[in-house]
Design a protein around this motif. Structure first.
Motif, PDB file in Angstrom:
ATOM      1  N   PHE A 191       0.830  -1.203   0.000  1.00  0.00           N
ATOM      2  CA  PHE A 191       0.000   0.000   0.000  1.00  0.00           C
ATOM      3  C   PHE A 191       0.868   1.258   0.000  1.00  0.00           C
ATOM      4  CE2 PHE A 191      -2.398  -3.439   1.941  1.00  0.00           C
ATOM      5  CZ  PHE A 191      -3.610  -3.367   1.272  1.00  0.00           C
ATOM      6  N   THR A 192       1.967   1.234   0.777  1.00  0.00           N
ATOM      7  CA  THR A 192       2.856   2.398   0.830  1.00  0.00           C
ATOM      8  C   THR A 192       3.568   2.611  -0.502  1.00  0.00           C
ATOM      9  OG1 THR A 192       3.225   1.896   3.180  1.00  0.00           O
ATOM     10  CG2 THR A 192       4.710   3.470   2.141  1.00  0.00           C
ATOM     11  N   ILE A 193       4.052   1.532  -1.098  1.00  0.00           N
ATOM     12  CA  ILE A 193       4.764   1.634  -2.378  1.00  0.00           C
ATOM     13  C   ILE A 193       3.840   2.148  -3.472  1.00  0.00           C
ATOM     14  CG2 ILE A 193       5.849   0.258  -4.198  1.00  0.00           C
ATOM     15  CD1 ILE A 193       6.980  -1.544  -1.955  1.00  0.00           C
ATOM     16  N   GLU A 238     -12.502   0.116   6.986  1.00  0.00           N
ATOM     17  CA  GLU A 238     -12.442  -1.304   6.666  1.00  0.00           C
ATOM     18  C   GLU A 238     -11.086  -1.923   6.951  1.00  0.00           C
ATOM     19  OE1 GLU A 238     -13.515  -1.436   2.589  1.00  0.00           O
ATOM     20  OE2 GLU A 238     -15.610  -0.858   2.909  1.00  0.00           O
ATOM     21  N   TYR A 239     -10.109  -1.126   7.410  1.00  0.00           N
ATOM     22  CA  TYR A 239      -8.773  -1.647   7.681  1.00  0.00           C
ATOM     23  C   TYR A 239      -8.116  -0.808   8.777  1.00  0.00           C
ATOM     24  CZ  TYR A 239      -7.165   2.347   4.921  1.00  0.00           C
ATOM     25  OH  TYR A 239      -6.938   3.618   4.462  1.00  0.00           O
ATOM     26  N   THR A 240      -6.961  -1.269   9.260  1.00  0.00           N
ATOM     27  CA  THR A 240      -6.174  -0.526  10.250  1.00  0.00           C
ATOM     28  C   THR A 240      -4.740  -0.467   9.769  1.00  0.00           C
ATOM     29  OG1 THR A 240      -7.577  -1.325  12.051  1.00  0.00           O
ATOM     30  CG2 THR A 240      -5.443  -0.395  12.645  1.00  0.00           C
ATOM     31  N   MET A 241      -4.194   0.765   9.690  1.00  0.00           N
ATOM     32  CA  MET A 241      -2.816   0.950   9.240  1.00  0.00           C
ATOM     33  C   MET A 241      -2.114   1.885  10.215  1.00  0.00           C
ATOM     34  SD  MET A 241      -1.502   2.042   5.437  1.00  0.00           S
ATOM     35  CE  MET A 241       0.242   1.987   4.989  1.00  0.00           C
ATOM     36  N   GLN A 242      -1.142   1.348  10.958  1.00  0.00           N
ATOM     37  CA  GLN A 242      -0.423   2.124  11.968  1.00  0.00           C
ATOM     38  C   GLN A 242       0.885   2.708  11.460  1.00  0.00           C
ATOM     39  OE1 GLN A 242       0.123  -0.318  15.448  1.00  0.00           O
ATOM     40  NE2 GLN A 242      -1.947   0.065  16.200  1.00  0.00           N
ATOM     41  N   ASN A 243       1.496   2.041  10.501  1.00  0.00           N
ATOM     42  CA  ASN A 243       2.762   2.514   9.926  1.00  0.00           C
ATOM     43  C   ASN A 243       2.832   2.060   8.473  1.00  0.00           C
ATOM     44  OD1 ASN A 243       3.871  -0.272   9.986  1.00  0.00           O
ATOM     45  ND2 ASN A 243       3.880   0.056  12.206  1.00  0.00           N
ATOM     46  N   GLY A 244       3.919   2.416   7.804  1.00  0.00           N
ATOM     47  CA  GLY A 244       4.015   2.108   6.378  1.00  0.00           C
ATOM     48  C   GLY A 244       4.669   0.799   6.047  1.00  0.00           C
ATOM     49  N   SER A 245       5.379   0.188   7.033  1.00  0.00           N
ATOM     50  CA  SER A 245       6.178  -1.001   6.739  1.00  0.00           C
ATOM     51  C   SER A 245       5.557  -2.308   7.197  1.00  0.00           C
ATOM     52  CB  SER A 245       7.555  -0.855   7.391  1.00  0.00           C
ATOM     53  OG  SER A 245       7.419  -0.729   8.798  1.00  0.00           O
TER      54      SER A 245
END
Length: 553
Positions: free
Chosen positions: A149-151, A433-440
């Motif tokens: 997702f980050t890339i 719909e999701y959880t994202m705490q950091n990019g890696s």
């Protein structure tokens, strides 16, 4: 050739009309009575004329027959059948055998060793139509699959051609004697690929510009990012907090914010010899508690980093076999800006440029003069470290860069995650719909479903502006990155991002089948620590099954 008609009674006898047809010169003679017998040469003239007419007739008939034999110009006459296209590999295949695929994948996932584990799997065609699903909508810990997702967001937001610029400023220009009367500033832009080689090149360029002495100090400006060096999820790996995969972020960084420690065996009963690279004054002290022994084996040492103001102490313990080969360890540094500034001073002194050995932190003043700038490789090169080699440091640096570029400096995790959130909305993946705490993907707080990962992979495949670069950053099975030693039987036909932390293993990407189909898949497996190796084996089997379609009966 002449006509030797012996007609003396007439100027021109009737039979000599044929002379004009065949092109024979006619000779007139005196009049004489017509002979009853026809001369023999007349037969020759007539025969040659008939042969010529017959030849023209046959030629015309052949053209008529050839034209009538051509097919009528209907639309279907120029089309190639689906079967022919399939044989030629143009993608016009027959219907996918879903039943057989379901049987094969279910057989793999029925392993008794998977008891207690949670498994999610989805396989789709390149248009996103599902071919197989199992718990595809449930949320899992994706580990490094979060980097996908980050890339993708970085390629869309910054662009594949984006470059970082590290600038060198001076309080004043360099005078004729090579003296900079004032301070030397280095301003970072968050470049994740700035290494010792690049820093040495910068100092060499300054020497070539005529710099020989700095009357002030070296000062660094890392204000492009905030001062928060560790993000959410780092504490979940606190038992390995000195490892390089937990490196700090920073607006001015170098060597992936790690330091190299090499241990060389000494004499038996004595301490081992320790070397630090680069050997700057950032390391205040090395506390060597090792002992060289007569045992045989590999070097095993315990290394701890202890902060001391803006520098660090290194503490090394262990028994070092005397016959062992030297061994290098990589450990993270806690103060990236200071680490880079101390190393810049070291390389300046290596170039015989006189400078005070103690750097300072300071923002570049508005009236400073730019002396030099270093431009990094393209963003795609940086993202290959994030994708192929799963570098957490590079991914987090890129995440903060997106935040700084989109919402102005300083770049933060909050700003970067906001950019990713906006990007995912365009692909129909909503924030709730999701959880994202950091990019890696570090830690156990990130949550995504296989369906969401497959949806993004489908979107990136359809976007021609970023598709080549996105495919380039993914590991290739049996070739490079984290897949270089996996799935050797289907080498080069699978590109996918791996993800691994304690008890978690994921694999998501693309695979090309034997009949040239492009399939999208995402596998997320959450379980116990000892099951990670099993997860990888099963993922390899699933990849081999997909690549082998159509299967031999």
């Amino acid at each position: 050739m002449t006509c030797k008609t012996n007609d003396r009674n007439t100027e021109r006898h009737s039979w000599c009309d044929m002379c004009e047809i065949v092109g024979v010169r006619h000779i007139t003679t005196k009049r004489r009575p017509m002979l009853k017998r026809i001369p023999s040469h007349m037969y020759r003239h007539a025969l040659s004329a008939l042969v010529g007419l017959l030849g023209w007739s046959l030629l015309c008939l052949s053209h008529i027959d050839h034209a009538s034999a051509r097919p009528k110009s209907k639309k279907h006459s120029t089309r190639v059948s689906r079967a022919q296209l399939s044989k030629r590999g143009f993608g016009a295949q027959t219907t996918f055998d879903r039943k057989q695929l379901t049987r094969k994948l279910n057989r793999i996932l029925r392993s008794r060793k998977l008891r207690g584990a949670r498994v999610g799997l989805i396989v789709t065609d390149r248009d996103g139509h599902p071919l197989y699903q199992k718990n595809a909508k449930k949320l899992y810990i994706p580990a490094s699959n979060t980097k996908i997702f980050t890339i993708a967001a970085a390629l869309h937001t910054l662009g594949p051609q984006y470059q970082y610029t590290t600038k060198i400023y001076g309080t004043r220009p360099i005078d004729k004697n090579g003296v900079l009367r004032g301070d030397l500033y280095i301003k970072g832009s968050g470049d994740p690929l700035l290494r010792s080689e690049e820093l040495w090149r910068i100092t060499r360029d300054l020497y070539n510009l005529g710099l020989r002495k700095i009357t002030g100090r070296v000062k660094f400006d890392a204000s492009v990012f905030d001062r928060k060096r560790f993000g959410k999820g780092w504490k979940d790996h606190n038992h390995e907090r000195y490892r390089p995969y937990l490196a700090a972020t920073g607006g001015l960084s170098m060597n992936f914010n790690t330091i190299t420690i090499t241990i060389h065996p000494g004499k038996v009963g004595k301490k081992a010899r320790i070397t630090i690279d680069p050997p700057s004054r950032y390391v205040r002290k090395v506390i060597n508690l090792t002992k060289t022994v007569t045992s045989v084996g590999r070097i095993k040492a315990k290394i701890r980093m202890r902060g001391f103001r803006n520098r660090e102490h290194i503490i090394i313990r262990g028994n070092i076999p005397s016959s062992a080969a030297p061994r290098s360890y990589w450990r993270r540094v806690s103060h990236p800006g200071w680490y880079t500034a101390f190393n810049l001073v070291y390389f300046l002194r290596q170039q015989r440029i006189r400078v005070n050995r103690w750097p300072r932190r300071s923002r570049v003043p508005g009236n400073a003069v730019e002396l030099h700038r270093y431009v990094s490789p393209l963003l795609t090169t940086s993202l290959q470290y994030a994708g192929k080699y799963s570098s957490n440091f590079v991914t987090e640096q890129v995440l903060k860069t997106m935040g700084a570029e989109k919402y102005n400096a300083p770049g933060t995790w909050k700003k970067g995650l906001r950019v990713v959130q906006t990007f995912l909305k365009k692909h129909g993946i909503m924030p709730k719909e999701y959880t994202m705490q950091n990019g890696s993907g570090l830690g156990r707080g990130n949550r995504f479903s296989p369906l969401q990962i497959a949806t993004l992979l489908k979107g990136m495949l359809a976007d021609l502006s970023t598709r080549p670069d996105f495919l380039t950053v993914l590991p290739v099975a049996g070739k490079d990155g984290t897949l270089r030693n996996r799935m050797l039987s289907i080498k080069s036909t699978l590109r996918a991002k791996t993800g691994t932390i304690d008890g978690v293993s994921s694999l998501s990407g693309y695979v090309q089948t034997r009949d040239k189909r492009m399939l999208i898949f995402s596998i997320c497996m959450n379980g116990k620590l000892r099951q990670v190796k099993l997860f990888r084996r099963l993922q390899n089997k699933i990849g081999a099954v997909l690549a082998a379609y159509p299967w031999k009966k």
